[in-house]
Design a protein around this motif. Structure first.
Motif, PDB file in Angstrom:
ATOM      1  N   GLU A  63       0.854  -1.457   0.055  1.00 49.34           N
ATOM      2  CA  GLU A  63      -0.311   0.009   0.140  1.00 49.34           C
ATOM      3  C   GLU A  63       1.024   1.202   0.509  1.00 49.34           C
ATOM      4  O   GLU A  63       0.348   2.299  -0.123  1.00 49.34           O
ATOM      5  CB  GLU A  63      -0.642   0.246   1.162  1.00 49.34           C
ATOM      6  N   ARG A  82      -9.486   3.198  -4.352  1.00 49.68           N
ATOM      7  CA  ARG A  82      -8.707   2.060  -3.153  1.00 49.68           C
ATOM      8  C   ARG A  82      -8.298   1.986  -2.072  1.00 49.68           C
ATOM      9  O   ARG A  82      -8.970   1.678  -0.731  1.00 49.68           O
ATOM     10  CB  ARG A  82      -7.724   1.841  -4.172  1.00 49.68           C
ATOM     11  N   ASP A  92     -13.013   3.868   8.217  1.00 52.15           N
ATOM     12  CA  ASP A  92     -13.914   3.840   7.945  1.00 52.15           C
ATOM     13  C   ASP A  92     -14.620   5.286   8.817  1.00 52.15           C
ATOM     14  O   ASP A  92     -14.202   5.530   9.586  1.00 52.15           O
ATOM     15  CB  ASP A  92     -14.895   3.468   7.536  1.00 52.15           C
ATOM     16  N   LYS A 131     -11.678   1.084   4.792  1.00 48.04           N
ATOM     17  CA  LYS A 131     -13.050   0.314   5.590  1.00 48.04           C
ATOM     18  C   LYS A 131     -12.440  -1.116   6.022  1.00 48.04           C
ATOM     19  O   LYS A 131     -12.684  -0.803   7.075  1.00 48.04           O
ATOM     20  CB  LYS A 131     -13.610   0.227   4.253  1.00 48.04           C
ATOM     21  N   GLU A 132     -11.308  -1.105   5.620  1.00 46.52           N
ATOM     22  CA  GLU A 132     -10.796  -2.594   5.515  1.00 46.52           C
ATOM     23  C   GLU A 132     -10.318  -2.989   7.230  1.00 46.52           C
ATOM     24  O   GLU A 132     -10.104  -3.872   7.285  1.00 46.52           O
ATOM     25  CB  GLU A 132     -10.638  -3.633   4.466  1.00 46.52           C
ATOM     26  N   GLN A 133      -9.066  -1.572   6.923  1.00 47.06           N
ATOM     27  CA  GLN A 133      -8.797  -1.317   8.443  1.00 47.06           C
ATOM     28  C   GLN A 133      -9.164  -0.501   9.332  1.00 47.06           C
ATOM     29  O   GLN A 133      -8.340  -0.328  10.197  1.00 47.06           O
ATOM     30  CB  GLN A 133      -7.047  -0.481   7.529  1.00 47.06           C
ATOM     31  N   GLU A 139     -10.879   1.741   0.303  1.00 50.32           N
ATOM     32  CA  GLU A 139     -11.441   0.688   0.503  1.00 50.32           C
ATOM     33  C   GLU A 139     -11.126   0.589   1.287  1.00 50.32           C
ATOM     34  O   GLU A 139     -11.159  -0.560   2.155  1.00 50.32           O
ATOM     35  CB  GLU A 139     -11.488  -0.289  -0.716  1.00 50.32           C
ATOM     36  N   LEU A 140      -9.476   0.581   1.613  1.00 47.54           N
ATOM     37  CA  LEU A 140      -8.712  -0.028   2.334  1.00 47.54           C
ATOM     38  C   LEU A 140      -8.498   0.817   3.680  1.00 47.54           C
ATOM     39  O   LEU A 140      -8.291   0.477   4.631  1.00 47.54           O
ATOM     40  CB  LEU A 140      -6.955   0.339   1.844  1.00 47.54           C
TER      41      LEU A 140
END
Length: 381
Positions: free
Chosen positions: A120, A194, A205, A200-202, A197-198
């Motif tokens: 990333e 992207r 958010d 939110k994944e981490q 998205e990352l």
């Protein structure tokens, strides 16, 4: 295109390539009717007196009409491709608007491949010792070392803006490190999407967000952030003065501004880059959609001209030595089937960018390209 009838070849009808298919057909019929031979005597072969064969012969087939309609577009595309090819071979500079479009497209196409290979963080690593091979951690260390170099007090950072954020690796790391809110701007729609998205994944958010915006016209109010962060994006800015102005504008009074960017070597008074150096940088510019380069001294001068900057807090360094192993590592990582296949899928501009890594390495090796680090605080007043 000129069309004449069989019986009166001197009488012509001009068809332009701008005519629609209906216009083309109507003009042909009108030309046929103007011919003196339009009304023919009845014959045994054609007792009705209608010249069906002649009229039919004057009509254009659908493929022909489509071809005529497409000719201007085809000619324009060929001309544009030829012009771009010549400009690329000559390493001609691009306009600001072309740079903006090119940067967005370049990172839209290449960011996915970079993330697959390197993760990333889309920036150099901090290689101390120089033989370290934990590349991802080296990139994280680069962020932490820059914060340490700049003397950032994390307890006073509630908000940070990442100017030229990539897919948001630095922003998310800082947001976690200081438990602060992070915002990032990029010209690439793919990168902004992207990055979110990352986040939110981490579990970030609402704490870290990314949007498409121009760093020279950021959509933030004056004095919005405690920390203004720009890691390897300044080289893309066609107007360095406006860029520095935006960094200082969005910073709160007393905020820290960190600018880490590629620059060319500092020049003595009245000195210019050699023609050989200029040619090398021009080739890199074509590959990475860069405007003309400047030096670290040039950035310092622009900061000194800003009335809102506290020049007593200015810190400057050259970290070329700590990132030197990076390009060799990137080149080595591309020498496998997976990376080669990814390059082919990403398209020409990404492949050209991969080739330009060798040019960057050459520039570092000869002392032309420097990794400039600049930190300064905005005045409290």
């Amino acid at each position: 295109v000129k069309i004449s009838t069989h019986d009166n070849p001197t009488k012509t009808t001009v068809l332009t390539l701008a005519d629609s298919a209906v216009d083309l057909n109507d003009k042909l019929i009108a030309a046929r009717r103007r011919s003196p031979a339009h009304v023919a005597e009845p014959s045994h072969e054609n007792p009705s007196g209608h010249n069906h064969d002649r009229r039919t012969s004057m009509r254009l087939s659908s493929p022909t009409i489509l071809l005529l309609l497409c000719l201007p577009t085809l000619a324009s595309c060929l001309s544009l491709s030829l012009r771009r090819g010549i400009q690329s071979l000559r390493s001609a500079p691009r306009s600001s608007s072309d740079l903006k479009k090119g940067i967005a497209g370049f990172y839209d196409r290449s960011s996915k491949l970079w993330e697959e290979v390197w993760g990333e963080h889309m920036h150099h690593g901090y290689y101390d010792p120089p033989d370290r091979t934990d590349h991802t951690q080296a990139q994280v260390d680069m962020i932490d070392r820059l914060l340490e170099f700049s003397g950032v007090d994390g307890s006073k950072v509630d908000s940070v803006v990442d100017v030229g954020c990539g897919i948001g690796g630095s922003s998310r790391h800082i947001a976690k490190k200081y438990s602060c809110e992070a915002k990032g701007v990029t010209l690439s729609p793919y990168q902004a999407g992207r990055g979110n998205e990352l986040a939110k994944e981490q579990g970030l958010d609402g704490k870290a967000s990314f949007q498409v915006a121009d760093a020279l016209e950021m959509p933030f109010a004056d004095s919005s952030f405690d920390l203004v962060w720009s890691l390897e994006s300044g080289e893309h800015m066609p107007d360095k003065s406006k860029f520095v102005g935006e960094l200082t504008r969005v910073a709160k009074p007393g905020a820290t501004i960190i600018l880490c960017t590629w620059v060319h070597r500092d020049l003595e008074e009245g000195e210019e880059l050699t023609r050989k150096e200029q040619r090398l940088l021009a080739k890199i510019n074509r590959a990475y959609y860069l405007p003309p380069w400047c030096s670290s001294k040039d950035y310092q001068k622009l900061l000194a001209e800003s009335p809102s900057v506290d020049m007593k807090t200015l810190k400057v360094d050259d970290w070329s030595y700590v990132i030197a192993p990076f390009w060799k590592a990137v080149i080595k990582s591309s020498l496998n089937a997976r990376s080669v296949l990814g390059l082919l899928k990403s398209g020409f501009s990404t492949m050209r960018g991969a080739w330009a890594m060798f040019l960057m390495l050459r520039g570092f090796n000869v002392g032309l390209i420097k990794f400039g680090v600049i930190s300064v605080k905005k005045s409290d007043n």
